[in-house]
Design an enzyme around this catalytic site. Structure first.
Site, short mmCIF file in Angstrom:
data_model
loop_
_atom_site.label_atom_id
_atom_site.label_comp_id
_atom_site.label_asym_id
_atom_site.label_seq_id
_atom_site.Cartn_x
_atom_site.Cartn_y
_atom_site.Cartn_z
N HIS A 95 0.82 -1.21 0.00
CA HIS A 95 0.00 0.00 0.00
C HIS A 95 0.86 1.26 0.00
O HIS A 95 2.02 1.24 0.40
CB HIS A 95 -1.00 0.02 1.16
N HIS A 97 1.74 3.92 1.57
CA HIS A 97 2.09 4.70 2.76
C HIS A 97 3.61 4.83 2.79
O HIS A 97 4.31 3.94 2.30
CB HIS A 97 1.60 4.01 4.03
N ASP A 99 5.85 4.29 4.88
CA ASP A 99 6.68 3.26 5.53
C ASP A 99 6.71 1.94 4.77
O ASP A 99 7.30 0.97 5.24
CB ASP A 99 6.26 3.06 6.99
N HIS A 100 6.07 1.93 3.56
CA HIS A 100 6.11 0.74 2.71
C HIS A 100 6.44 1.09 1.26
O HIS A 100 6.96 0.25 0.53
CB HIS A 100 4.78 0.00 2.77
N HIS A 171 -7.52 0.25 4.98
CA HIS A 171 -6.32 0.93 5.47
C HIS A 171 -5.84 1.95 4.44
O HIS A 171 -5.40 3.05 4.79
CB HIS A 171 -5.23 -0.10 5.75
N TYR A 202 -8.20 6.50 12.34
CA TYR A 202 -9.09 6.76 11.20
C TYR A 202 -10.50 7.10 11.64
O TYR A 202 -10.99 6.57 12.64
CB TYR A 202 -9.18 5.55 10.28
N HIS A 236 4.06 -5.35 8.18
CA HIS A 236 4.82 -5.06 9.40
C HIS A 236 5.20 -6.37 10.08
O HIS A 236 4.35 -7.24 10.23
CB HIS A 236 3.97 -4.23 10.37
#
Ligand code: ZN
Length: 286
Positions: A95, A97, A99-100, A171, A202, A236
């Site tokens: 996805h 974001h 951090d990915h 997400h 959220y 994660h």
């Protein structure tokens, strides 16, 4: 951003590119030794921000790029296993974001690979997650061009490896869970790379930027519960106990990454979290 960060940390985001400023992110991004999970499936990510290498006779597939700061670690880990980033032909993303997907632009530059991503998240990848429905412009990353768009059920094939995309939204609008099969000691296993089921801060009820968010999470849990899973992996490491399993790898006969019970427990736990947040917000909603 899959895990809830406290408000004081959120205000630190402009400092985000100064990674050491955000302790939890630093913890997620510690270098770890790469290792083989099974057959042609390797772990090349950081301490919590995951990245997986799947090798084939026709070149390799790399799933996820961590933060912008994770890209050099991934490159080193791939080399430490005896593989080359220039042999990576396909980049996949769970996805959009930071951090990915933060490291994807750099990993694409050094490999020349084709980036494959979902229709729902491709726009965020190409803007570096500007105007995010939850974060606005606070969690941006270097934009990266998407070469191929996939939808639910699309297959990405390279050599003898087939990766199937399962769009599991909520997400993010195009959050993608990938599945494939591997063998280990002659036995075939179903592998699930879970995108994310967390809803960190959220707005699940009355969300004008994402009105169908709650229905999408409901749909996602149904999809994930329907997937056959032997080897449970995710975006994660904390989702599937990467650290504990890595320690046990090789010390037990059974491969600790074969964990269908852990997969179901993860779904039970995070679905409970989702339902309690939704119930609390619906109670508060005018
Ligand atoms: Zn996330």
């Amino acid at each position: 951003m899959c895990l809830r960060l406290s408000l004081p940390v959120l205000t630190l985001f402009p400092l985000f590119f100064a990674l050491p400023a955000v302790p939890s992110l630093r913890n997620w991004n510690q270098p770890v030794k790469p290792f083989r999970i099974a057959d042609n499936l390797y772990y090349v990510g950081a301490s919590d921000l995951t990245s997986f290498l799947i090798t084939t006779p026709k070149g390799d597939i790399l799933l996820d790029g961590g933060l912008r700061e994770t890209a050099p670690q991934i490159e080193r880990n791939v080399a430490a296993l005896g593989f080359r980033m220039t042999n990576v032909k396909i980049l996949l993303n769970s996805h959009a974001h930071m951090d990915h997907a933060g490291g994807l632009a750099e990993l694409k530059r050094i490999s020349g690979a084709q980036l494959v991503a979902s229709r729902g998240d491709a726009p965020s990848l190409e803007t570096g997650d500007r105007d995010d429905f939850a974060w606005g412009n606070r969690l941006t990353f270097p934009p990266v061009k998407v070469d191929r768009i996939v939808d639910d059920g699309s297959q990405v094939t390279l050599g003898n490896v087939k990766m199937t995309a399962h769009v599991t939204p909520g997400h993010t609008k195009g959050c993608t869970t990938w599945t494939t099969t591997v063998t280990d000691h002659g036995q075939m296993y179903n592998v699930v790379f879970v995108c994310s089921t967390s809803a960190p801060g959220y707005k699940l009820a009355g969300n004008r930027k994402y009105p169908q968010i709650a229905q999408d999470y409901e749909h996602t849990f149904k999809i994930l519960r329907g997937l056959p899973c032997d080897i449970f992996l995710a975006s994660h490491g904390s989702f599937f106990d990467l650290t504990g399993k890595r320690k046990r790898l090789g010390s037990t006969m059974a491969n600790p990454f074969v964990d269908p019970d852990g997969y179901r427990a993860f779904l039970d736990r995070t679905e409970r979290d989702f339902r309690s947040s939704l119930a609390a917000q619906s109670r508060r909603a005018p």
